[in-house]
Every structure is written in C-alpha cells, then in structure tokens.
Design a protein around this motif. Structure first.
Motif, PDB file in Angstrom:
ATOM      1  N   GLN A  49       0.838  -1.187   0.000  1.00  0.00           N
ATOM      2  CA  GLN A  49       0.000   0.000   0.000  1.00  0.00           C
ATOM      3  C   GLN A  49       0.883   1.251   0.000  1.00  0.00           C
ATOM      4  OE1 GLN A  49      -3.282   0.155  -0.283  1.00  0.00           O
ATOM      5  NE2 GLN A  49      -3.482  -2.085  -0.326  1.00  0.00           N
ATOM      6  N   TRP A  50       0.531   2.205  -0.821  1.00  0.00           N
ATOM      7  CA  TRP A  50       1.297   3.457  -0.866  1.00  0.00           C
ATOM      8  C   TRP A  50       1.029   4.267   0.398  1.00  0.00           C
ATOM      9  CZ3 TRP A  50       0.980   5.869  -6.450  1.00  0.00           C
ATOM     10  CH2 TRP A  50       1.664   5.020  -7.336  1.00  0.00           C
ATOM     11  N   HIS A  51       2.018   5.034   0.767  1.00  0.00           N
ATOM     12  CA  HIS A  51       1.871   5.917   1.921  1.00  0.00           C
ATOM     13  C   HIS A  51       2.681   7.182   1.660  1.00  0.00           C
ATOM     14  CE1 HIS A  51       5.431   3.387   2.653  1.00  0.00           C
ATOM     15  NE2 HIS A  51       5.947   4.476   3.205  1.00  0.00           N
ATOM     16  N   LEU A  52       2.557   8.150   2.550  1.00  0.00           N
ATOM     17  CA  LEU A  52       3.266   9.412   2.382  1.00  0.00           C
ATOM     18  C   LEU A  52       4.749   9.229   2.661  1.00  0.00           C
ATOM     19  CD1 LEU A  52       0.732  11.864   4.082  1.00  0.00           C
ATOM     20  CD2 LEU A  52       1.070  11.437   1.642  1.00  0.00           C
ATOM     21  N   LYS A 109       2.778  16.397  -5.878  1.00  0.00           N
ATOM     22  CA  LYS A 109       2.891  16.650  -4.444  1.00  0.00           C
ATOM     23  C   LYS A 109       1.628  16.202  -3.738  1.00  0.00           C
ATOM     24  CE  LYS A 109       3.378  20.444  -1.131  1.00  0.00           C
ATOM     25  NZ  LYS A 109       3.485  21.914  -0.964  1.00  0.00           N
ATOM     26  N   SER A 110       1.794  15.586  -2.585  1.00  0.00           N
ATOM     27  CA  SER A 110       0.657  15.158  -1.805  1.00  0.00           C
ATOM     28  C   SER A 110       0.106  16.347  -1.039  1.00  0.00           C
ATOM     29  CB  SER A 110       1.041  14.048  -0.843  1.00  0.00           C
ATOM     30  OG  SER A 110      -0.053  13.668  -0.059  1.00  0.00           O
ATOM     31  N   VAL A 138       5.310  12.899  -0.802  1.00  0.00           N
ATOM     32  CA  VAL A 138       4.768  12.321  -2.037  1.00  0.00           C
ATOM     33  C   VAL A 138       4.112  11.005  -1.684  1.00  0.00           C
ATOM     34  CG1 VAL A 138       5.335  11.345  -4.300  1.00  0.00           C
ATOM     35  CG2 VAL A 138       6.457  13.449  -3.528  1.00  0.00           C
ATOM     36  N   LEU A 139       2.924  10.774  -2.236  1.00  0.00           N
ATOM     37  CA  LEU A 139       2.221   9.519  -2.000  1.00  0.00           C
ATOM     38  C   LEU A 139       2.758   8.461  -2.954  1.00  0.00           C
ATOM     39  CD1 LEU A 139      -0.080   8.045  -0.531  1.00  0.00           C
ATOM     40  CD2 LEU A 139      -1.600   8.743  -2.402  1.00  0.00           C
ATOM     41  N   GLY A 140       3.300   7.365  -2.386  1.00  0.00           N
ATOM     42  CA  GLY A 140       3.841   6.324  -3.239  1.00  0.00           C
ATOM     43  C   GLY A 140       4.534   5.240  -2.448  1.00  0.00           C
ATOM     44  N   ASP A 141       5.297   4.437  -3.168  1.00  0.00           N
ATOM     45  CA  ASP A 141       6.072   3.352  -2.572  1.00  0.00           C
ATOM     46  C   ASP A 141       7.458   3.910  -2.233  1.00  0.00           C
ATOM     47  OD1 ASP A 141       7.911   1.084  -2.386  1.00  0.00           O
ATOM     48  OD2 ASP A 141       6.194  -0.117  -3.017  1.00  0.00           O
ATOM     49  N   GLU A 142       7.789   3.930  -0.964  1.00  0.00           N
ATOM     50  CA  GLU A 142       9.042   4.557  -0.539  1.00  0.00           C
ATOM     51  C   GLU A 142      10.254   3.831  -1.127  1.00  0.00           C
ATOM     52  OE1 GLU A 142      11.269   5.992   3.591  1.00  0.00           O
ATOM     53  OE2 GLU A 142       9.392   4.837   3.658  1.00  0.00           O
ATOM     54  N   GLU A 143      10.211   2.519  -1.187  1.00  0.00           N
ATOM     55  CA  GLU A 143      11.345   1.774  -1.735  1.00  0.00           C
ATOM     56  C   GLU A 143      11.547   2.077  -3.218  1.00  0.00           C
ATOM     57  OE1 GLU A 143      12.800  -2.891  -2.298  1.00  0.00           O
ATOM     58  OE2 GLU A 143      11.019  -2.409  -1.110  1.00  0.00           O
ATOM     59  N   GLN A 144      10.448   2.164  -3.952  1.00  0.00           N
ATOM     60  CA  GLN A 144      10.573   2.464  -5.373  1.00  0.00           C
ATOM     61  C   GLN A 144      11.043   3.898  -5.605  1.00  0.00           C
ATOM     62  OE1 GLN A 144       6.960   1.517  -7.434  1.00  0.00           O
ATOM     63  NE2 GLN A 144       7.039  -0.668  -6.926  1.00  0.00           N
ATOM     64  N   GLN A 193       6.693   6.975 -13.948  1.00  0.00           N
ATOM     65  CA  GLN A 193       5.398   6.883 -14.610  1.00  0.00           C
ATOM     66  C   GLN A 193       4.366   6.197 -13.734  1.00  0.00           C
ATOM     67  OE1 GLN A 193       6.359   4.896 -18.289  1.00  0.00           O
ATOM     68  NE2 GLN A 193       7.038   6.772 -19.316  1.00  0.00           N
ATOM     69  N   ALA A 194       4.788   5.199 -12.942  1.00  0.00           N
ATOM     70  CA  ALA A 194       3.862   4.526 -12.037  1.00  0.00           C
ATOM     71  C   ALA A 194       3.345   5.465 -10.961  1.00  0.00           C
ATOM     72  CB  ALA A 194       4.528   3.312 -11.399  1.00  0.00           C
ATOM     73  N   HIS A 195       4.123   6.507 -10.650  1.00  0.00           N
ATOM     74  CA  HIS A 195       3.706   7.508  -9.660  1.00  0.00           C
ATOM     75  C   HIS A 195       3.170   8.774 -10.324  1.00  0.00           C
ATOM     76  CE1 HIS A 195       6.164   4.850  -7.151  1.00  0.00           C
ATOM     77  NE2 HIS A 195       5.609   5.401  -6.088  1.00  0.00           N
ATOM     78  N   GLN A 196       2.723   8.662 -11.600  1.00  0.00           N
ATOM     79  CA  GLN A 196       2.182   9.788 -12.367  1.00  0.00           C
ATOM     80  C   GLN A 196       3.181  10.948 -12.487  1.00  0.00           C
ATOM     81  OE1 GLN A 196      -0.081   8.479  -9.714  1.00  0.00           O
ATOM     82  NE2 GLN A 196      -0.556   7.054 -11.372  1.00  0.00           N
ATOM     83  N   GLY A 197       4.451  10.597 -12.593  1.00  0.00           N
ATOM     84  CA  GLY A 197       5.501  11.608 -12.741  1.00  0.00           C
ATOM     85  C   GLY A 197       6.226  11.464 -14.065  1.00  0.00           C
ATOM     86  N   THR A 198       7.232  12.304 -14.265  1.00  0.00           N
ATOM     87  CA  THR A 198       8.019  12.289 -15.502  1.00  0.00           C
ATOM     88  C   THR A 198       9.491  12.493 -15.173  1.00  0.00           C
ATOM     89  OG1 THR A 198       7.740  14.680 -15.824  1.00  0.00           O
ATOM     90  CG2 THR A 198       6.116  13.229 -16.873  1.00  0.00           C
ATOM     91  N   ILE A 199      10.334  12.154 -16.157  1.00  0.00           N
ATOM     92  CA  ILE A 199      11.777  12.409 -16.067  1.00  0.00           C
ATOM     93  C   ILE A 199      12.199  13.094 -17.351  1.00  0.00           C
ATOM     94  CG2 ILE A 199      14.073  11.424 -15.821  1.00  0.00           C
ATOM     95  CD1 ILE A 199      12.932   9.111 -14.359  1.00  0.00           C
TER      96      ILE A 199
END
Length: 464
Positions: free
Chosen positions: A310-313, A462-463, A350-356, A438-444
């Motif tokens: 589960q994603w978290h802040l 940003k959360s 940021v809301l997401g997977d901290e490890e990723q 991209q999985a976190h709706q971001g870009t590079i």
C-alpha cells in the motif's frame, strides 16, 4: 511492418473485414435511403392525387342533375372535355374512343385545378354501369374503357401499367346528384413517368457511387489497419529486442560461471586458495545474475501496474539525505563532490512506494557518479512548484550526445557498452527509474551537453 508475414497477413484480414462491414453498412444505408426517397415521393404523389381528386369531386358534384349526364356547368369546369358518342356497328351499340369522341371547348377562364393541365393528369367519367362517358387530359391509350364497380366503391389508390411499361396512379370516387341519387364514378389519375425517371436516376447514382465508395473504403481500411497495428508492431519489436537483450545479459554471467567451473574441473587437484577464488567468481556472477533477474521482475511488475504494498506518504527530504549518506563513500572513492540542496523549508511529501521512490533517485544519482570524472561534482536539489515536486540531479560529467538522449531510457541501452560493463551496469537503471516515475504519475526529463555535463529533472505530484 510490411516485411513481417504475420503482420502483413493480419493487416490484410483487418482491412478486408473493415471494408466488408463498411460495404454492408453502405449497401444497407443506400437501400434505406432509396426506400426513404421512394416512400416520400409516393406519399407526396398520393396526397397530391387525393387533393386534386377531392377538389374536383367537390366542385363537380353540386352541378350534376341527372345520372350519367354531364351538365354544362360541369363541362365549363373541364375545358377540352371529350364526350363519348354512340355508333351502330352490325346492329350493336358500342361506346368508342378516338374518332367518335367529341371535344367540347369552353372559353370560361375558370381553371380550378391547374395540375390537371400540366399533362400528367387525366380524368374520366363513368356511369352507374361502369361505361365510359367522357374524359379529359391525357389518359393512357391502353387503358380499358370499362370500370370495375367494386374498385369504385373502395375509393382506394390503384396503380396501372400500360403495354409500354409506363405506370399510372389513379383514384376512383363515386358521384351523387344533389338528391343523393347515384350518378356514376369519377376517375382521376396521373402519370408516374417523372417519378420513375427520378428513382431511376437515384438507382444509377447509388449503383455507381457504391463501388466508388467501396474503393475509398478499401484504401481507408488498408491505411487504418496499418495505423491500428503500428503500436502493436512497435510493442512486438520492443518485446523481440527486450528478449534478445535479456538473453544476452543472462548469458554473460552464466557463461562466466560455466567457464570457471569447467576450468576448475580440469585440474587434478585444487588448493584452498584456488577454491576460494573460484567461489568468489561464482558469487559475483551469481549476484550479477540475481540483480538482473530482480530488475527484470521489477520492470514487469511496473509495466502491469502491480502494487504489492500500500502506498503511503514519503518525505522527500529524508529520502535525499539517506541517498547522500549511502553514496558518500562511493563519491569519495571516485573523488567526486556529492552535495544536496534542499530549497524548501517545509517537509515535502509524495504519496507512493518509498522503496521504489528511493530507487528512482538512487539510480539516477549513481548513473551521474559513474559518468562524472574525478574532480567533478554531482548536485542533488529539491524544490516545489505549484503541485509538483522537482528533483534535479546535475553533474559535470561527459554529457550525452543529442542522438542518444532519446534512447537512454530504453532497456539495455548503453552509450558506451564497455564502460557500462566495467561499472557493473546492465542498462536497466534509467529504464527502471522512468517506469517508477510513470507509475507515480511523474516524468523524467534530461538536458545534456557533451563535455559540460547533464541534468535530470524528476517531476512527481505533491501530496496535499
């Protein structure tokens, strides 16, 4: 795509099915349009005929006094009215047309029904027995001079066809005297030649337009099939390339392990030091192989958008500080100055997977360290604009040529293959970074110049 038999045959099938379905739709639509036009003209012709017949019936019926006899007032309303005369042939009395028809002309300007005088209409009067009394207009020559009584009582619209194939539409109405005594019948009809000619033109247009439309549909189907299959073909090529690259990368450590083991097996005896060295080689290759398989599995999960946790802040300041601390020893070994610049005072989450997210930034910073010569600098900065978190990784390395910048995020792509292998890279680091973003709706994004260095910019939502 044309060079691949599978995709070429599939393209033909798609184009054929598309053209066939569109041809069926166009054919049914053309038939529907034709029927709609024909129905509209039939309704219009019937309404006009009923209107003319009704007006003529209402205007003539008050003038009729005796059954089977047209009064002068009725004759005046119908100029060029042709009255029948009897003649005796072989002691038989017959009513005939042609030379025994007497036309009575009246100079009355009263023309109640101008449609009758346009050449399409004809009018005929019959007595109670169904014998022709008079006619006006242009009736078909082959039309019978007798009237079937049951047709008259029905007052229905009927269609006649003469020997030349011309069609006529007519209506029969009963006539009564002012004393409600049956007088006879009124037949009003019109030629359908103009109507049939128009429908024939419509049929020709449809028959000629349908093949042309099918030709255009076929061309469009061929182009649309290629357009629809292009992403599939590109994915197919990427899968082929990915499979070939993955097989090549997996073969390298496996070949090294096999060569090491075979060389040891050829020895009659082996010392403890040689055994330890052999095991160390196998361990390194096994680690490289395990890391490669792990990266491929991660990419596969990211492609399928599988999230096991589960994603978290996640606090971005903490992530950057952890990365700086972990890579400080590597930067010091390579004589590179690694710094972190936090340009915001409040914690950025940021809301997401901290490890990723950690691996996203880690991969780019490691990539910058590998391609920055000794004495260079790598700077990681954190900023926030509007609803986006901006992470800039800037180095003073060798830079990236413009022709390589659009490929650096491709899997197994290396600008300098030899150097990448020396550094232990498999060409998946930037691919994984982009997939995580991209999985976190971001870009590079990357901006680089040869000899001046590169700057990678990560944008994450940003959360609130």
């Amino acid at each position: 795509m044309n060079q691949n038999q599978l995709f070429r045959s599939t393209r033909w099938r798609l184009a054929g099915w598309y053209a066939g379905v569109m041809g069926l739709i166009l054919g049914v639509s053309g038939l529907g349009v034709y029927e709609a036009i024909a129905h509209a003209h039939r309704v219009s012709a019937n309404q006009e005929l009923k209107s003319v017949a009704g007006m003529l019936h209402d205007s003539l019926e008050p003038t009729l006094r005796q059954p089977g006899r047209l009064e002068t007032a009725a004759k005046r309303r119908l100029p060029n009215l042709c009255l029948m005369r009897d003649r005796t042939v072989d002691n038989q009395t017959q009513s005939t047309l042609g030379e025994f028809c007497t036309a009575e002309r009246h100079t009355s300007p009263a023309h109640r029904l101008s449609a009758i005088h346009q050449g399409d209409y004809f009018i005929r009067f019959f007595d109670k027995s169904g014998q022709l009394i008079a006619q006006s207009g242009s009736p078909p020559q082959q039309l019978s001079t007798e009237l079937i009584p049951e047709n008259a009582t029905e007052q229905s619209l009927l269609t006649l066809k003469d020997t030349s194939g011309l069609r006529y539409r007519h209506l029969v109405l009963a006539l009564d005297t002012p004393t409600n005594e049956p007088w006879g019948y009124l037949q009003v009809g019109r030629s359908l030649a103009d109507f049939d000619h128009y429908l024939a033109s419509v049929r020709i247009m449809i028959l000629l337009g349908l093949p042309l439309a099918m030709l255009l549909v076929g061309v469009a189907a061929w182009w649309l099939a290629e357009l629809a299959m292009r992403p599939i073909y590109q994915s197919y090529q990427q899968i082929q390339q990915f499979t070939a690259d993955a097989a090549h990368e997996l073969r390298t450590p496996l070949a090294a392990i096999r060569a090491t083991v075979e060389s040891v097996l050829r020895l009659a005896c082996i010392s403890e030091a040689e055994s330890r060295e052999t095991l160390q080689v196998i361990e390194r290759q096994n680690y490289r192989l395990s890391q490669l398989v792990s990266d491929l599995l991660l990419l596969s999960r990211l492609d399928r958008k599988i999230q096991h946790n589960q994603w978290h802040l996640c606090c971005m300041q903490d992530l950057l500080n952890d990365i700086e601390e972990e890579l400080a020893a590597l930067a010091m070994t390579q004589q590179i100055k690694l710094t972190t610049d936090i340009q915001v005072d409040q914690p950025i989450q940021v809301l997401g997977d901290e490890e990723q997210l950690y691996r996203l930034i880690f991969n780019i910073v490691v990539n910058a360290l590998h391609y920055t010569p000794a004495g260079g600098q790598v700077k990681v900065s954190l900023d926030c604009r509007d609803q986006w978190v901006l992470i800039h990784i800037q180095d003073t390395g060798i830079g990236i040529a413009p022709e390589h910048q659009k490929h650096i995020f491709d899997r197994f792509y290396r600008i300098n293959s030899d150097r990448a292998r020396v550094s232990g890279g498999s060409g998946l680091g930037l691919s994984i970074a982009r997939a995580i973003a991209q999985a976190h709706q971001g870009t590079i994004q990357v901006h680089s110049e040869l000899g001046k260095g590169s700057q990678f910019t990560i944008r994450l939502p940003k959360s609130v």
